[in-house]
Design an enzyme around this catalytic site. Structure first.
Site, PDB file in Angstrom:
ATOM      1  N   ARG A  18       4.830  21.493  -0.751  1.00 55.70           N
ATOM      2  CA  ARG A  18       3.844  22.558  -0.752  1.00 55.70           C
ATOM      3  C   ARG A  18       2.739  22.211  -1.747  1.00 55.70           C
ATOM      4  O   ARG A  18       2.888  21.337  -2.587  1.00 55.70           O
ATOM      5  CB  ARG A  18       4.499  23.884  -1.113  1.00 55.70           C
ATOM      6  CG  ARG A  18       4.992  23.950  -2.531  1.00 55.70           C
ATOM      7  CD  ARG A  18       5.957  25.092  -2.781  1.00 55.70           C
ATOM      8  NE  ARG A  18       5.268  26.371  -2.892  1.00 55.70           N
ATOM      9  CZ  ARG A  18       5.775  27.429  -3.524  1.00 55.70           C
ATOM     10  NH1 ARG A  18       6.963  27.372  -4.083  1.00 55.70           N
ATOM     11  NH2 ARG A  18       5.117  28.565  -3.573  1.00 55.70           N
TER      12      ARG A  18
ATOM     13  N   HIS B  57      -4.385  32.959  -3.133  1.00 58.17           N
ATOM     14  CA  HIS B  57      -3.725  33.531  -1.957  1.00 58.17           C
ATOM     15  C   HIS B  57      -2.378  34.141  -2.375  1.00 58.17           C
ATOM     16  O   HIS B  57      -2.073  35.277  -2.024  1.00 58.17           O
ATOM     17  CB  HIS B  57      -3.522  32.469  -0.873  1.00 58.17           C
ATOM     18  CG  HIS B  57      -2.700  32.951   0.289  1.00 58.17           C
ATOM     19  ND1 HIS B  57      -3.207  33.787   1.255  1.00 58.17           N
ATOM     20  CD2 HIS B  57      -1.412  32.746   0.618  1.00 58.17           C
ATOM     21  CE1 HIS B  57      -2.255  34.070   2.128  1.00 58.17           C
ATOM     22  NE2 HIS B  57      -1.153  33.447   1.772  1.00 58.17           N
TER      23      HIS B  57
ATOM     24  N   GLU C 198      10.970  41.026  -8.612  1.00 61.30           N
ATOM     25  CA  GLU C 198       9.698  41.265  -7.924  1.00 61.30           C
ATOM     26  C   GLU C 198       9.843  41.089  -6.415  1.00 61.30           C
ATOM     27  O   GLU C 198       9.271  41.846  -5.637  1.00 61.30           O
ATOM     28  CB  GLU C 198       8.630  40.309  -8.481  1.00 61.30           C
ATOM     29  CG  GLU C 198       7.313  40.285  -7.713  1.00 61.30           C
ATOM     30  CD  GLU C 198       6.465  41.530  -7.919  1.00 61.30           C
ATOM     31  OE1 GLU C 198       6.855  42.398  -8.714  1.00 61.30           O
ATOM     32  OE2 GLU C 198       5.404  41.631  -7.282  1.00 61.30           O
TER      33      GLU C 198
ATOM     34  N   THR D 100      22.470  42.908   1.593  1.00 59.43           N
ATOM     35  CA  THR D 100      21.363  42.729   2.527  1.00 59.43           C
ATOM     36  C   THR D 100      21.898  42.709   3.953  1.00 59.43           C
ATOM     37  O   THR D 100      21.313  43.299   4.872  1.00 59.43           O
ATOM     38  CB  THR D 100      20.601  41.434   2.214  1.00 59.43           C
ATOM     39  OG1 THR D 100      20.407  41.363   0.806  1.00 59.43           O
ATOM     40  CG2 THR D 100      19.273  41.393   2.904  1.00 59.43           C
TER      41      THR D 100
ATOM     42  N   LYS E  48      22.561  46.088   5.286  1.00 57.41           N
ATOM     43  CA  LYS E  48      21.353  46.764   5.769  1.00 57.41           C
ATOM     44  C   LYS E  48      21.019  46.325   7.185  1.00 57.41           C
ATOM     45  O   LYS E  48      20.768  47.149   8.073  1.00 57.41           O
ATOM     46  CB  LYS E  48      20.175  46.454   4.849  1.00 57.41           C
ATOM     47  CG  LYS E  48      20.324  47.103   3.500  1.00 57.41           C
ATOM     48  CD  LYS E  48      18.985  47.207   2.811  1.00 57.41           C
ATOM     49  CE  LYS E  48      19.069  48.300   1.763  1.00 57.41           C
ATOM     50  NZ  LYS E  48      17.887  49.068   1.615  1.00 57.41           N
TER      51      LYS E  48
ATOM     52  N   TRP F   1       0.585  30.536  -8.217  1.00 59.04           N
ATOM     53  CA  TRP F   1       0.824  31.970  -8.487  1.00 59.04           C
ATOM     54  C   TRP F   1       1.896  32.157  -9.520  1.00 59.04           C
ATOM     55  O   TRP F   1       1.937  33.176 -10.181  1.00 59.04           O
ATOM     56  CB  TRP F   1       1.131  32.763  -7.206  1.00 59.04           C
ATOM     57  CG  TRP F   1       2.560  32.782  -6.805  1.00 59.04           C
ATOM     58  CD1 TRP F   1       3.200  31.923  -5.974  1.00 59.04           C
ATOM     59  CD2 TRP F   1       3.564  33.738  -7.202  1.00 59.04           C
ATOM     60  NE1 TRP F   1       4.513  32.261  -5.848  1.00 59.04           N
ATOM     61  CE2 TRP F   1       4.766  33.368  -6.578  1.00 59.04           C
ATOM     62  CE3 TRP F   1       3.562  34.870  -8.021  1.00 59.04           C
ATOM     63  CZ2 TRP F   1       5.958  34.083  -6.752  1.00 59.04           C
ATOM     64  CZ3 TRP F   1       4.746  35.575  -8.191  1.00 59.04           C
ATOM     65  CH2 TRP F   1       5.925  35.171  -7.556  1.00 59.04           C
TER      66      TRP F   1
ATOM     67  N   HIS G   4      12.209  37.330  -9.652  1.00 59.87           N
ATOM     68  CA  HIS G   4      13.114  37.638  -8.567  1.00 59.87           C
ATOM     69  C   HIS G   4      13.251  39.120  -8.296  1.00 59.87           C
ATOM     70  O   HIS G   4      13.170  39.529  -7.142  1.00 59.87           O
ATOM     71  CB  HIS G   4      14.466  36.932  -8.631  1.00 59.87           C
ATOM     72  CG  HIS G   4      15.006  36.851  -7.241  1.00 59.87           C
ATOM     73  ND1 HIS G   4      14.575  35.891  -6.358  1.00 59.87           N
ATOM     74  CD2 HIS G   4      15.790  37.681  -6.534  1.00 59.87           C
ATOM     75  CE1 HIS G   4      15.110  36.121  -5.177  1.00 59.87           C
ATOM     76  NE2 HIS G   4      15.854  37.194  -5.252  1.00 59.87           N
TER      77      HIS G   4
ATOM     78  N   ASP H 188       2.971  67.265  -5.529  1.00 59.13           N
ATOM     79  CA  ASP H 188       2.302  66.056  -6.005  1.00 59.13           C
ATOM     80  C   ASP H 188       3.354  65.251  -6.746  1.00 59.13           C
ATOM     81  O   ASP H 188       4.526  65.634  -6.783  1.00 59.13           O
ATOM     82  CB  ASP H 188       1.105  66.404  -6.914  1.00 59.13           C
ATOM     83  CG  ASP H 188       0.037  65.303  -6.840  1.00 59.13           C
ATOM     84  OD1 ASP H 188       0.419  64.130  -6.861  1.00 59.13           O
ATOM     85  OD2 ASP H 188      -1.147  65.636  -6.742  1.00 59.13           O
TER      86      ASP H 188
ATOM     87  N   HIS I  57      17.977  30.737  -9.545  1.00 57.93           N
ATOM     88  CA  HIS I  57      17.936  29.957  -8.305  1.00 57.93           C
ATOM     89  C   HIS I  57      16.530  29.435  -8.002  1.00 57.93           C
ATOM     90  O   HIS I  57      16.373  28.608  -7.121  1.00 57.93           O
ATOM     91  CB  HIS I  57      18.528  30.731  -7.120  1.00 57.93           C
ATOM     92  CG  HIS I  57      17.710  31.893  -6.651  1.00 57.93           C
ATOM     93  ND1 HIS I  57      18.239  33.133  -6.431  1.00 57.93           N
ATOM     94  CD2 HIS I  57      16.408  32.001  -6.355  1.00 57.93           C
ATOM     95  CE1 HIS I  57      17.297  33.940  -6.042  1.00 57.93           C
ATOM     96  NE2 HIS I  57      16.165  33.279  -5.982  1.00 57.93           N
ATOM     97  N   HIS I  58      15.536  29.917  -8.756  1.00 60.77           N
ATOM     98  CA  HIS I  58      14.214  29.323  -8.613  1.00 60.77           C
ATOM     99  C   HIS I  58      14.106  28.042  -9.424  1.00 60.77           C
ATOM    100  O   HIS I  58      13.090  27.361  -9.377  1.00 60.77           O
ATOM    101  CB  HIS I  58      13.139  30.303  -9.104  1.00 60.77           C
ATOM    102  CG  HIS I  58      13.053  31.547  -8.272  1.00 60.77           C
ATOM    103  ND1 HIS I  58      12.186  31.665  -7.212  1.00 60.77           N
ATOM    104  CD2 HIS I  58      13.734  32.707  -8.325  1.00 60.77           C
ATOM    105  CE1 HIS I  58      12.332  32.853  -6.666  1.00 60.77           C
ATOM    106  NE2 HIS I  58      13.268  33.506  -7.318  1.00 60.77           N
TER     107      HIS I  58
ATOM    108  N   SER J  17      -0.679  48.781 -14.862  1.00 61.88           N
ATOM    109  CA  SER J  17      -0.785  49.675 -13.715  1.00 61.88           C
ATOM    110  C   SER J  17       0.564  49.834 -13.027  1.00 61.88           C
ATOM    111  O   SER J  17       0.999  50.933 -12.697  1.00 61.88           O
ATOM    112  CB  SER J  17      -1.824  49.125 -12.739  1.00 61.88           C
ATOM    113  OG  SER J  17      -1.564  49.566 -11.442  1.00 61.88           O
ATOM    114  N   SER J  18       1.254  48.710 -12.808  1.00 58.07           N
ATOM    115  CA  SER J  18       2.531  48.771 -12.095  1.00 58.07           C
ATOM    116  C   SER J  18       3.551  49.588 -12.870  1.00 58.07           C
ATOM    117  O   SER J  18       4.275  50.400 -12.300  1.00 58.07           O
ATOM    118  CB  SER J  18       3.086  47.368 -11.881  1.00 58.07           C
ATOM    119  OG  SER J  18       2.138  46.578 -11.236  1.00 58.07           O
TER     120      SER J  18
ATOM    121  N   SER K 180      14.055  51.764   7.655  1.00 61.40           N
ATOM    122  CA  SER K 180      15.162  52.717   7.779  1.00 61.40           C
ATOM    123  C   SER K 180      14.685  54.099   8.197  1.00 61.40           C
ATOM    124  O   SER K 180      15.497  54.963   8.530  1.00 61.40           O
ATOM    125  CB  SER K 180      15.909  52.828   6.445  1.00 61.40           C
ATOM    126  OG  SER K 180      16.268  51.561   5.988  1.00 61.40           O
TER     127      SER K 180
ATOM    128  N   TYR L 247      12.276  41.829  -4.673  1.00 64.72           N
ATOM    129  CA  TYR L 247      12.855  43.060  -4.130  1.00 64.72           C
ATOM    130  C   TYR L 247      11.928  44.252  -4.326  1.00 64.72           C
ATOM    131  O   TYR L 247      11.982  45.210  -3.564  1.00 64.72           O
ATOM    132  CB  TYR L 247      14.265  43.285  -4.694  1.00 64.72           C
ATOM    133  CG  TYR L 247      15.185  42.256  -4.091  1.00 64.72           C
ATOM    134  CD1 TYR L 247      15.696  42.446  -2.812  1.00 64.72           C
ATOM    135  CD2 TYR L 247      15.447  41.059  -4.722  1.00 64.72           C
ATOM    136  CE1 TYR L 247      16.455  41.477  -2.205  1.00 64.72           C
ATOM    137  CE2 TYR L 247      16.216  40.079  -4.125  1.00 64.72           C
ATOM    138  CZ  TYR L 247      16.718  40.297  -2.859  1.00 64.72           C
ATOM    139  OH  TYR L 247      17.461  39.329  -2.253  1.00 64.72           O
TER     140      TYR L 247
END
Lengths: 816, 341
Positions: A456, A80, A261, A334, A337, A145, A259, A110, A308-309, A175-176, A274, A263
């Site tokens: 979790r 998941h 990621e 943030t 925004k 994950w 991290h 293009d 921080h993880h 790919s990314s 926006s 964002y």
């Protein structure tokens, strides 16, 4: 739908959806089609991930439930997470919205590299299928994950499940990176004339920063995965303690990716919001400049907050405090925004579309997720919350209530442009309210559960822990939300079959995509627009005179002439190359010889791409209209690629340095490395760079023969270097330093070996060019092809100088 | 009248339902693992910082929600439908919403950093009780170097004395968390982590693994018994003495001891004076325990028998194999193990 001021429906003769048959989608390079394919694929995987989530919620509805086994539950939560992040939110944000909207918003025909774009998609699809195919071979991956080592080592997770996970992620990473490189070059180089950076639509800003983040964040992940694959297949010990290594290395590499990621997943969502809020508030975005800077700042800071993880891993108070401060700092841009969105709403004249409702829900839900995020920046609080359902609530508010809600806003917003049909607002309302209520019912109580101590990733829990009520409540919520998503599907099908045709500009939009027909013609813009301000289309329509309406800019398409515009030709090589890559993966888990076939296909497809396009190597084609762009996209692309590659080597070198001196047994660098031999190889490699310059000069002045000979000589010196390396490796091997022997052995062989692999690729590249020149495929006007080979060659040499200094020389100097 | 009465009935029913839901909802904070029940200095510090941040979070949320609701439902647009108010930004406003959050964050950062350093002293505080915690797939081992004791899954510590935990792992990464006593830390192979806390109130506290560690991660729980100093001393004494068995009186127990010695049990388990296995939990005083098998079963003869019969059924992936003992043997074995007080 108050805006649908009836306008004449402007239709191009043929739009991008109708041209060609179904098979033409396999070879398409049209960014809009690729976007549609990304969208459909992600939607399918979202259905799969949603199914997994529902099964998990049923299992957790009651204590001691037996709906799923522990094994199946662990597979489901792992997939998941992996699916939602790598196969849904990221491809939706960049692949789908990036492709559908970004080129249109900057007034381009293009993306910079259309075939690369198709390649990204096919690699994504095959990578995703590859990962899920583990279902057929003993079950889905089940280590979470973020796959914390050392649980992912083969000793603790035998079988091929984690192999599919690690290799699948490696394929998806390619790919990314290719997709991000493409978008980065497109945005930097292909904006319509007059569209300066500070006139770009804010969505484009967000895609730009997200692309940069992909380019800098994926190399550490790739390196981490390479180590994992080596541990699992080759018996190295990058993450196991037996040779003195630590499983924490994985956490650093993973979160160094992980991290940014977050964002990468959130920035496209910010961009959509926006666009949507100003459009339906009928006001320009408040604080455009601050928004743009905040976007860039978020991207920048996000690279320095990964720790921080890891507050619970015991990094020590100094690192904890540093990461706490940097993480808190990210709250400031943030906040800018969020407040700017609210200020945009202030005294707006609202159009209550479904898209707008989703955007409003986004602002509230994302703010909630952000505010709990501040708690996780504070180690003393985080230690009571990390690993609990409070975290689960937090990141679902950020990524679900945040990113996904924004994507739904974006889907309703750009749907008419994409399909040429309007969506039914009534169905949209049902979809919105069910999804929104269901989402909050599911995830808000998870805050309570987390504070109530529920960890979790548990497949079951005992009775009497006081978690029963809210767990049942969450499960009900999940089904409400699933019903909501079902209505999204109904609304989509209804629109495609019975929806009214969409005008070019249904929302009275502000950006360039609304100036062309819905759906757009293959070439997007009959004439590349000239931009004089932000909100370019708004300015074209209304000028500086707010009351005055100048209608139908799109009408130029109506004049009846279909302009002769050269669009990129379809190509079969992207899908072929991606299939080859997938074969490599299959070979790794099944039968190694398949990998060789895969590599051969990859090589042939790359050569095919290189020599297929008639304009390759020439100066930008006038027909394509590329001459209006300031730089050669291919050069920008090559430099971007090299930048991303540098970070790959930086991660390898970082690991070498981190593990230096931790060996439990020798011999190590000091005892074994031989400077004289390596100095000679280094000299040879540097000389080859000189010859490369001569080769390029030969091709540039049209002296193909000289150029070819110098190419052969360069490749020859490369081979001598490789020979030296083979000699060195062989010698070390016989002295007992094998890949598995100690930390020095594994880090040294990996770092130097990967460099050697790059040299080998360089040799193949140069030889391919040299042989192609026999067939006159590299004439003077295509000297650029040689230039790129040269750039790559010089880069590999420079990396060697760094490795030579850090690995070979430094030890001798400090040891002396 | 009738209608009014039934309406009243309905109203009280709804009220009763709502309050029942409220009660059921709030129950979550009264559970044995709730972070809102605070029983140590460490947990209290975390909770206070949480409360402080929570209050600011609520205020900040209001500064977003109130203007949003005003803008959406109360204010009228300043201009006509097609007209644009060209507000590109207001510098004082933008400065305000940059600087104010920064100040709030600084006010959070100061206690955060103070606590971060306070929670991780470089050396164990003097007089602290040291407890070595070793995570295993999927159970916990607690060692008291001071008293030469080892006990699985159930940790005893004295109230009022600072405890300094050394966290390690025998296999993969685990997370050690007893919420009412304070925040978690990971137990990592090849790396020693620490937690320092002073339990305040005697009682039974629940704990669990919070880092996903494989198949039975969910079944890796533990109990913490905070004892009064006297009870703790008595417990230590009891644990240090050789296991007291009622062997002489009960033939079943004696038969069970024979089964234990003959079966593969001895290769993995220690019973003082009997066997020296170290892969599985130390069973010397297992009869005195409240729980079994990673604290997922209460310690009753039936549960013990169920566990021995087929560990896999209780704990998927459990490393203890089903030994294939016949029911009579299991019966004896259970009697023996339960007698080990």
């Amino acid at each position: 739908m108050a805006v649908a001021v009836p306008k004449e429906v402007v239709k191009a003769r043929e739009n991008y959806l109708t041209e060609g048959g179904l098979l033409s989608w396999l070879v398409t390079v049209d960014h809009k089609r690729i976007g549609v394919m990304y969208g459909l694929t992600s939607l399918a995987f979202m259905g799969l991930a949603g199914f997994e989530a529902l099964a998990m919620r049923i299992q957790l509805a009651q204590p001691n439930n037996h709906f799923l086994s522990a094994d199946l539950y662990n597979q489901f939560f792992t997939m998941h997470g992996t699916t939602m992040i790598f196969l849904v939110i990221m491809p939706l944000g960049l692949g789908f919205f990036g492709n559908i909207a970004m080129p249109l918003q900057i007034g381009a025909r293009d993306v910079a590299f259309p075939r690369l774009n198709a390649l990204s998609y096919w690699i994504f699809l095959f990578g995703a299928l590859f990962m899920y195919s583990s279902f057929l071979f003993g079950g889905l991956p089940d280590a979470g994950w973020f796959g914390y080592a050392n649980l992912t080592e083969r000793f603790f997770t035998p079988g091929s499940r984690e192999d599919f996970w690690a290799i699948g992620l490696l394929i998806l990473g390619i790919s990314s990176i290719l997709g991000a490189l493409n978008f980065f070059v497109t945005i930097v180089n292909m904006r319509a004339p007059g569209m300066t950076f500070m006139r770009m639509p804010i969505f484009v800003w967000n895609i730009l920063v997200a692309s940069v983040l992909v380019l800098v964040a994926f190399p550490p992940l790739t390196v981490g995965l390479v180590f994992l694959v080596m541990d699992r297949f080759l018996g190295t010990h990058f993450y196991s303690t037996v040779a003195g290594a630590t499983p924490i290395l994985w956490q650093h590499l993973f979160w160094l990716f992980g991290h940014p990621e977050v964002y990468i997943l959130a920035l496209p969502a910010f961009g959509i919001i926006s666009e949507v809020i100003p459009c339906f508030s009928r006001k320009p975005l408040f604080g455009y400049a601050a928004m743009a800077y905040a976007t860039a700042l978020i991207g920048f800071i996000s690279y320095g907050v990964w720790g921080h993880h890891m507050f619970a891993t015991g990094m020590g108070p100094i690192a904890d405090a540093a990461f706490a401060l940097s993480t808190m700092a990210i709250a400031i841009p943030t906040g800018i925004k969020v407040y700017s969105w609210v200020a945009t709403l202030w005294r707006g004249n609202f159009v209550w579309t479904t898209s707008f409702l989703y955007a409003l829900a986004f602002v509230v839900q994302f703010t909630l997720g952000g505010l709990t995020g501040v708690m996780h920046a504070q180690p003393p609080i985080d230690l009571q919350q990390t690993g609990s359902y409070f975290i689960v609530a937090h990141f679902h508010y950020v990524l679900g209530g945040g990113s996904l809600f924004a994507f739904l806003a974006g889907l309703y917003y750009w749907w008419p442009k994409m399909t040429g049909r309007m969506m039914n607002e009534k169905l949209g309302r049902i979809n919105f309210w069910l999804t929104c209520i269901g989402f909050n019912m599911t995830f808000f109580p998870m805050h309570f559960l987390g504070l109530g101590g529920m960890p979790r990733r548990i497949y079951t829990y005992g009775a009497g822990l006081h978690w029963d009520f809210w767990n049942m409540f969450c499960t009900i919520g999940a089904f409400v939300m699933a019903t909501g998503i079902l209505f999204l599907l109904i609304a989509m099908v209804e629109s495609l079959t019975r929806g009214p045709e969409a005008p070019a500009d249904p929302w009275d939009g502000r950006t360039l995509e609304w100036s062309i027909p819905s759906p757009p013609p293959v070439y997007n813009f009959a004439e590349i627009p000239h931009v004089h301000s932000k909100d370019a289309f708004w300015e074209m329509k209304y000028g500086n005179n707010p009351g005055h309406k100048v209608p139908e800019v799109a009408a130029e398409h109506e004049a009846g002439h279909v302009p002769h515009i050269h669009v990129p030709a379809p190509s079969m090589f992207p899908i072929l190359l991606a299939a080859g890559l997938a074969l490599c993966g299959i070979g790794a888990v099944a039968w190694l010889r398949i990998t060789l076939v895969g590599l051969l296909i990859v090589y042939l497809a790359i050569v095919g791409i290189g020599f297929e396009y008639p304009t390759y190597g020439e100066h930008p084609s006038k027909e394509r209209g590329d001459d209006i762009y300031p730089l050669d996209s291919r050069k920008v692309g090559m430099w971007t690629f090299i930048g991303s590659e540098s970070l790959f080597f930086a991660s390898l070198i970082g690991t070498y340095m981190a593990y230096k001196g931790r060996d439990l047994i020798g011999p190590t660098a000091k005892e074994i490395l031989e400077i004289p031999l390596t100095s000679f190889s280094t000299f040879v490699l540097l000389m080859s760079s000189l010859l490369m310059v001569l080769a390029l000069a030969g091709f540039e002045r049209g002296d193909i023969k000289a150029g070819r000979n110098w190419l052969f000589a360069t490749a020859g010196l490369g081979c001598i270097f490789l020979g030296g390396q083979a000699y060195e490796f062989n010698k070390f091997y016989h002295e007992g330093v094998t890949l598995q022997h100690n930390l020095f052995g594994q880090t040294f062989y990996t770092l130097v070996g990967f460099h050697g692999l790059h040299v080998l690729l360089g040799v193949i590249w140069l030889l391919t060019l040299a042989f192609a020149s026999f067939k006159d495929m590299v004439p003077k006007k295509r000297a650029l092809a040689v230039e790129f080979g040269g750039l790559y060659w010089h880069f590999v040499d420079i990396v060697w100088i760094v490795i030579f200094s850090l690995v070979y020389l430094m030890d001798k100097v400090t040891g002396a | 009248m009738k209608l009014k009465a039934s309406l009243g009935c309905l109203r009280s029913a709804i009220l009763a339902g709502l309050s029942a839901a409220c009660l059921a909802g709030c129950e979550v904070f009264n559970g044995p693992l709730s972070t809102f029940i605070i029983r140590s200095d460490f947990a209290r510090d975390s909770y206070r910082l949480f409360r402080y941040t929570f209050i600011w979070d609520c205020i900040i949320l209001l500064t977003v929600l109130v203007p949003m609701v005003l803008a959406l439902f109360w204010l009228t647009p300043r201009t006509g439908p097609q007209e644009q108010e060209h507000v590109e930004g207001t510098s004082w406003l933008e400065a305000a919403w940059t600087i104010t959050p920064a100040l709030i964050l600084i006010s959070m950062a100061i206690p955060t950093i103070r606590l971060t350093f306070q929670n991780q002293p470089p050396t164990p505080p003097p007089g602290a009780l040291r407890v070595r915690v070793i995570g295993h797939q999927w159970w916990w081992e607690f060692q008291y170097p001071e008293y030469h004791l080892t006990t699985p899954d159930e940790l005893h510590i004295p109230a009022g004395r600072t405890v300094y935990f050394d966290l390690e792992s025998a296999d993969v990464i685990h997370g050690f968390w007893a919420p009412q006593l304070g925040g978690k830390r990971d137990a990592i192979p090849g790396h020693v982590n620490h937690i320092v806390l002073t339990p305040e109130k005697p009682g039974e506290y629940y704990g669990e693994c919070t880092q996903y560690c494989g198949l039975s991660h969910a079944n890796m729980r533990f109990r913490v018994y905070v004892d009064t100093p006297e009870n703790f001393a008595a417990w230590v004494k009891q644990q240090q003495s050789a296991p007291a068995t009622a062997a002489g009186n009960d033939p079943k127990v004696e038969a069970g001891a024979a089964v234990f010695a003959a079966a593969p049990c001895v290769t993995c388990h220690t019973i003082e004076g009997v066997s020296k296995g170290y892969i599985g939990p130390n069973l010397s005083h297992i009869g005195s325990h409240q729980t079994l098998a990673g604290s997922i079963l209460s310690n009753t003869p039936e549960n013990m028998a169920k566990w021995i019969r087929n560990p896999e059924e209780v704990k998927p992936g459990a490393q203890m194999p089903a030994l294939g003992l016949d029911p009579v043997q299991i019966d004896y074995l259970v009697a023996y193990l339960e007698s080990l007080k």
